[in-house]
Structure formats: C-alpha cells, structure tokens
Design a protein around this motif. Sequence first.
Motif, short mmCIF file in Angstrom:
data_model
loop_
_atom_site.label_atom_id
_atom_site.label_comp_id
_atom_site.label_asym_id
_atom_site.label_seq_id
_atom_site.Cartn_x
_atom_site.Cartn_y
_atom_site.Cartn_z
N ASN A 10 1.03 -0.95 0.28
CA ASN A 10 -0.07 0.33 0.57
C ASN A 10 1.06 1.37 -0.08
O ASN A 10 1.55 1.41 0.97
CB ASN A 10 -0.53 -0.18 1.28
CG ASN A 10 -2.11 -1.37 1.35
OD1 ASN A 10 -2.68 -1.40 0.37
ND2 ASN A 10 -1.88 -1.88 2.27
N ILE A 11 1.08 2.78 -1.06
CA ILE A 11 1.18 3.01 -1.35
C ILE A 11 0.58 4.66 -1.37
O ILE A 11 -0.04 4.81 -2.12
CB ILE A 11 2.48 2.64 -2.67
CG1 ILE A 11 3.35 1.39 -3.01
CG2 ILE A 11 3.42 4.15 -2.90
CD1 ILE A 11 4.01 1.49 -3.73
N LYS A 12 0.79 5.51 -0.23
CA LYS A 12 -0.12 6.78 -0.05
C LYS A 12 0.32 7.67 -0.50
O LYS A 12 1.71 6.95 -1.47
CB LYS A 12 0.69 6.51 1.30
CG LYS A 12 0.39 5.91 2.58
CD LYS A 12 0.10 6.02 3.94
CE LYS A 12 -0.46 5.43 4.61
NZ LYS A 12 -0.71 5.67 6.32
N PRO A 13 0.03 8.68 -0.91
CA PRO A 13 0.03 10.13 -2.06
C PRO A 13 1.44 10.00 -1.29
O PRO A 13 1.24 10.34 -0.14
CB PRO A 13 -1.27 10.51 -1.76
CG PRO A 13 -2.18 9.65 -1.46
CD PRO A 13 -2.07 8.27 -0.74
N THR A 14 2.02 11.50 -2.04
CA THR A 14 3.10 12.20 -1.35
C THR A 14 2.72 14.07 -1.65
O THR A 14 1.25 13.90 -2.38
CB THR A 14 4.41 12.31 -1.82
OG1 THR A 14 4.23 12.42 -2.91
CG2 THR A 14 4.74 10.32 -1.81
N LYS A 15 3.23 14.32 -1.59
CA LYS A 15 3.12 15.77 -2.21
C LYS A 15 2.92 15.93 -3.56
O LYS A 15 2.26 17.14 -3.87
CB LYS A 15 4.44 16.99 -1.78
CG LYS A 15 3.78 17.42 0.13
CD LYS A 15 4.55 18.57 0.44
CE LYS A 15 4.62 18.29 2.26
NZ LYS A 15 5.02 19.62 2.47
N LEU A 16 3.52 15.27 -4.13
CA LEU A 16 3.55 15.21 -5.61
C LEU A 16 3.39 14.21 -6.30
O LEU A 16 3.04 13.93 -7.93
CB LEU A 16 5.04 15.63 -5.82
CG LEU A 16 5.91 17.19 -5.70
CD1 LEU A 16 7.48 17.10 -5.59
CD2 LEU A 16 5.43 18.34 -6.06
N ILE A 17 2.86 13.18 -5.93
CA ILE A 17 2.52 12.06 -6.49
C ILE A 17 1.32 11.64 -5.78
O ILE A 17 0.98 11.64 -4.53
CB ILE A 17 3.37 10.96 -6.61
CG1 ILE A 17 4.98 11.42 -7.05
CG2 ILE A 17 2.95 9.36 -7.01
CD1 ILE A 17 4.97 11.38 -8.32
N PRO A 18 0.38 11.05 -6.47
CA PRO A 18 -0.55 10.36 -6.43
C PRO A 18 -0.31 9.11 -5.40
O PRO A 18 -1.64 8.57 -5.09
CB PRO A 18 -1.98 10.62 -7.29
CG PRO A 18 -1.17 10.64 -9.10
CD PRO A 18 -0.15 11.25 -8.25
N ASN A 19 0.14 8.46 -6.17
CA ASN A 19 0.34 7.22 -6.06
C ASN A 19 -1.02 6.24 -6.26
O ASN A 19 -1.89 6.37 -6.99
CB ASN A 19 1.10 6.76 -4.70
CG ASN A 19 2.17 6.76 -4.81
OD1 ASN A 19 3.04 6.65 -5.72
ND2 ASN A 19 2.88 7.24 -3.67
N SER A 20 -1.67 5.40 -4.86
CA SER A 20 -2.88 4.80 -5.48
C SER A 20 -3.09 4.31 -4.22
O SER A 20 -3.43 3.75 -3.37
CB SER A 20 -2.74 3.70 -6.55
OG SER A 20 -4.00 3.30 -6.46
#
Length: 225
Positions: A10-20
Amino acid sequence: MELPEPIIYNIKPTKLIPNSPKPLIHYKGCFLRDGKVDPVLAYDTFKSNGWDPQWVTRYGSHQRSHYHGQAHEVMAVLSGPGAIRWGVADLDDDSDKHTYGGANEEGSLHMQANVGDVFVIPAGITHKNYNPYTASTRDATCLTGDAHYIESEDPRKLVGELPLIEFTMIGAYPTGSTWTWEEGGDHVGRYESVWNIPNPVRDPVRGDQGGINKLWRYNGRESNI
C-alpha cells in the motif's frame, strides 16, 4: 502455470505523486521454465487476460521516476536482476543524484527485481526501473519500437527471439487503454482523476481467480491505504 499468490504494498500519496488507494501487486516466480522466464508464455498470459504487451525494454543505470495517469500497467522481469524504486518523485534533474544520491521525496519503497517477478501497477503509482549492476550508463532501450506497440508483423514471435541480457522487462496495459508519462507535480490537486481509472476486467496473471478482482476495490469514496 501454477498461479502464484499476490504480495501487496500500500503506497500512500505524497505532495507530488498521486500513487493509489489500490495496492501494488507483486507476484514471484512467474512464467518460469527450467529456471528461466519464457517470454512467450508471459506474452500469451497477458493477452489471454485482456492486457496488451506493448514493449520489451532493457534498462540502463538510470531512469526518471514516473507514473501513468491514464492506464494501469503490468511489468514482468524477463532477465535480471535489476532495481525498482516506488512511490516518490525525483527532486533534482541530475540523474546520478535522483537515482543514487537521495534527491527524491522521502518514504520510497526500494526492491530488487528478480527474474520471474511480476508487478501489477495501479495508475498513479510512481516507479523508477534501473540497473545498478551494469557498467553501462545508457538510458533504457526499448527493444520493440516506440514502447506503445510492438513493431512487428508477428509480435509474439519477436518477443520470443529477443536477446535477454542484463535487466529486461516486458510491459502490458489493459486492452483499449492509452498510457502517458507523468512525473512529480503533474496531477497535484486532481489525484482523484487518476484513482478513478476503471479497473480491468481480469488480473493479468490470475485472470478471474483473484488478484485485482479482490484487491482493487477503491470506488472513489473509500480507500484501503
């Protein structure tokens, strides 16, 4: 082929990347025959499950971190090992700094990519595929054309004949989808548009038997991360 069980991240969003909100799915030991990957078996499996193979790429020592904002993706390791960094944006244009020098957002997931590994990647999850074990400083080289389709009258045959050395992967996308290349900041303020890309009908490895059918349940109102 015996169907492998999924490993999920599970990869959370960052300030620059939506991830999913949908997890990255990792299958190990796929498409192996006598200890080597059969690339035609990978090609056939993806095609039979409604995913179109569009490239085979050999990776160099660098790659920019990127994601696909309009399509889900599956990648299978045909030869290796190599390395993949997930989940964060590059913060410097210098390729040595953003690949090896830590010039990236915090919170990345690093892994070695081994022969037979398959990664089912939701739209929005950023990745950097590179080969830290090569002496070459070249960029990634697509062996099959422009990376949006396999340029051959017989793509299946071509995939089976390619020289598989160093770190090489095959990539496929749900039939009918078009992939684009995005980097950090491209979807700031509109992550939901990436998260709501419709799910494919079938998992690229397991078909109707689990995989994305059980694990990708985000519907725009709830998240599993």
